[in-house]
Enzyme design. Structure first.
Site, PDB file in Angstrom:
ATOM      1  N   LYS A  32      -6.664   9.291  -1.276  1.00  0.00           N
ATOM      2  CA  LYS A  32      -5.844   8.110  -1.540  1.00  0.00           C
ATOM      3  C   LYS A  32      -5.810   7.856  -3.047  1.00  0.00           C
ATOM      4  CE  LYS A  32      -7.183   3.714  -1.168  1.00  0.00           C
ATOM      5  NZ  LYS A  32      -6.619   2.919  -2.298  1.00  0.00           N
ATOM      6  N   ASP A  59      -1.060   4.786  -2.389  1.00  0.00           N
ATOM      7  CA  ASP A  59      -1.307   3.390  -2.030  1.00  0.00           C
ATOM      8  C   ASP A  59      -0.825   2.463  -3.145  1.00  0.00           C
ATOM      9  OD1 ASP A  59      -2.274   1.152  -0.710  1.00  0.00           O
ATOM     10  OD2 ASP A  59      -4.328   1.418  -1.443  1.00  0.00           O
ATOM     11  N   LEU A  60       0.493   2.230  -3.166  1.00  0.00           N
ATOM     12  CA  LEU A  60       1.082   1.397  -4.224  1.00  0.00           C
ATOM     13  C   LEU A  60       1.481   0.010  -3.733  1.00  0.00           C
ATOM     14  CD1 LEU A  60       3.199   4.131  -6.050  1.00  0.00           C
ATOM     15  CD2 LEU A  60       0.856   3.392  -6.490  1.00  0.00           C
ATOM     16  N   LYS A  61       1.413  -0.219  -2.438  1.00  0.00           N
ATOM     17  CA  LYS A  61       1.605  -1.547  -1.839  1.00  0.00           C
ATOM     18  C   LYS A  61       2.864  -2.254  -2.351  1.00  0.00           C
ATOM     19  CE  LYS A  61      -3.333  -2.424  -1.012  1.00  0.00           C
ATOM     20  NZ  LYS A  61      -3.993  -1.372  -1.818  1.00  0.00           N
ATOM     21  N   HIS A  63       5.988  -4.537  -2.727  1.00  0.00           N
ATOM     22  CA  HIS A  63       6.313  -5.869  -2.202  1.00  0.00           C
ATOM     23  C   HIS A  63       7.346  -6.475  -3.133  1.00  0.00           C
ATOM     24  CE1 HIS A  63       4.645  -9.963  -0.565  1.00  0.00           C
ATOM     25  NE2 HIS A  63       5.947  -9.836  -0.413  1.00  0.00           N
ATOM     26  N   ASP A  64       8.628  -6.388  -2.734  1.00  0.00           N
ATOM     27  CA  ASP A  64       9.717  -6.890  -3.579  1.00  0.00           C
ATOM     28  C   ASP A  64      10.923  -7.073  -2.657  1.00  0.00           C
ATOM     29  OD1 ASP A  64      11.419  -7.421  -5.882  1.00  0.00           O
ATOM     30  OD2 ASP A  64       9.933  -6.307  -7.056  1.00  0.00           O
ATOM     31  N   ILE A  65      12.083  -7.364  -3.246  1.00  0.00           N
ATOM     32  CA  ILE A  65      13.273  -7.483  -2.410  1.00  0.00           C
ATOM     33  C   ILE A  65      13.577  -6.105  -1.798  1.00  0.00           C
ATOM     34  CG2 ILE A  65      14.138  -9.432  -3.748  1.00  0.00           C
ATOM     35  CD1 ILE A  65      16.181  -7.515  -5.004  1.00  0.00           C
ATOM     36  N   PRO A  66      14.226  -6.083  -0.629  1.00  0.00           N
ATOM     37  CA  PRO A  66      14.433  -4.808   0.072  1.00  0.00           C
ATOM     38  C   PRO A  66      15.062  -3.712  -0.769  1.00  0.00           C
ATOM     39  CG  PRO A  66      14.969  -6.630   1.523  1.00  0.00           C
ATOM     40  CD  PRO A  66      14.701  -7.232   0.178  1.00  0.00           C
ATOM     41  N   ASN A  67      16.094  -4.047  -1.534  1.00  0.00           N
ATOM     42  CA  ASN A  67      16.788  -3.029  -2.321  1.00  0.00           C
ATOM     43  C   ASN A  67      15.883  -2.401  -3.378  1.00  0.00           C
ATOM     44  OD1 ASN A  67      19.293  -1.620  -3.142  1.00  0.00           O
ATOM     45  ND2 ASN A  67      19.078  -2.842  -5.004  1.00  0.00           N
ATOM     46  N   THR A 115      -8.440  -6.530   2.712  1.00  0.00           N
ATOM     47  CA  THR A 115      -9.812  -6.676   3.213  1.00  0.00           C
ATOM     48  C   THR A 115     -10.705  -7.448   2.244  1.00  0.00           C
ATOM     49  OG1 THR A 115     -10.269  -4.445   2.378  1.00  0.00           O
ATOM     50  CG2 THR A 115      -9.794  -4.659   4.721  1.00  0.00           C
ATOM     51  N   GLN A 184     -15.525  -6.278  -0.804  1.00  0.00           N
ATOM     52  CA  GLN A 184     -14.903  -6.347   0.519  1.00  0.00           C
ATOM     53  C   GLN A 184     -15.589  -7.428   1.358  1.00  0.00           C
ATOM     54  OE1 GLN A 184     -12.323  -4.541   0.995  1.00  0.00           O
ATOM     55  NE2 GLN A 184     -12.488  -2.802  -0.358  1.00  0.00           N
ATOM     56  N   ARG A 205     -15.964   3.887  -2.809  1.00  0.00           N
ATOM     57  CA  ARG A 205     -17.201   3.883  -3.589  1.00  0.00           C
ATOM     58  C   ARG A 205     -18.417   4.508  -2.900  1.00  0.00           C
ATOM     59  NH1 ARG A 205     -15.714  -2.102  -5.635  1.00  0.00           N
ATOM     60  NH2 ARG A 205     -14.640  -1.961  -3.638  1.00  0.00           N
TER      61      ARG A 205
END
Length: 224
Positions: A32, A59-61, A63-67, A115, A184, A205
């Site tokens: 990852k 794993d860049l996650k 999260h923005d407007i769909p376009n 988490t 965590q 880790r």
């Protein structure tokens, strides 16, 4: 069958990432790469890591407007990651567009709840303070959006799998028995997560900071 264990190489140092990946390559199912790595090394760095021969979980996650999310994922297309992440809280349209923009061989999975958060954190950002309820709600939304699966803690994966039996479940925040929790808050052992329904486990880790990462990876793999 490849291992369900993915190692999180959360470092901006590509030499260290390469050394770690080579050390554990025979005892993990993939690697990852997160924001630290990507911001330091970009797409060329991801290609270099892919040359090691292990599946890449990017794993860049998003999260923005769909376009915007769709165009970002299209831009990653040539890298052809095995798995990439978006945030379920981006909503159904964003998840639908993310899946449509991804390469056919890439699993798109949505983060339900980090988490590092607990009920008090949920309350502080205006949500009902029940992680279980939040994860199940977002899992149902992800399922209905047509993506591949979700990211959730080992505490919620059984409930998520119950509402989505065919889903692909990524469980991070996994720690061996007696391991240090670090930052965590909702953690389980690798074996417990797998038994509860995890498709893959993400461990960072406890492997990457071990005196011998290969021995650490082998020890975790042996419990699976």
């Amino acid at each position: 069958m490849s291992s369900a264990l993915y190692v999180a190489l959360d470092t901006p140092d590509i030499e260290r990432a390469r050394t770690l990946a080579r050390a554990v390559r025979h005892h993990v199912g993939g690697i990852k790469l997160g924001l630290e790595f990507f911001m330091a090394n970009g797409r060329s760095g991801v290609r270099e890591m892919a040359d090691i021969g292990l599946p890449i979980f990017l794993d860049l996650k998003f999260h923005d407007i769909p376009n915007t999310v769709a165009k970002a994922i299209q831009a990653l297309g040539p890298l052809n990651p095995a798995i990439l992440t978006i945030h379920a809280s981006g909503g159904r349209a964003m998840m639908e567009d993310a899946k449509a923009a991804a390469q056919p061989g890439t699993k798109v999975v949505a983060v339900t709840m980090l988490t590092s958060l607990d009920g008090e954190d949920l309350r502080s950002i205006g949500h009902a303070p029940d992680p279980h309820e939040q994860v199940v709600r977002l899992t149902e939304l992800a399922r209905d959006a047509g993506i591949d699966g979700v990211v959730c803690s080992g505490f919620e994966v059984a409930a998520a799998k119950k509402v989505w039996p065919q889903g692909f479940f990524v469980v991070p925040g996994v720690r061996p028995a007696g391991g240090n929790a670090s930052d965590q808050k909702r953690i389980v052992t690798p074996r417990a997560a797998l038994d509860a329904g995890a498709s893959i486990l993400v461990v960072g880790r406890p492997i990457t900071q071990a005196a011998d990462p290969d021995v650490a990876a082998r020890a975790i793999e042996a419990t699976l």
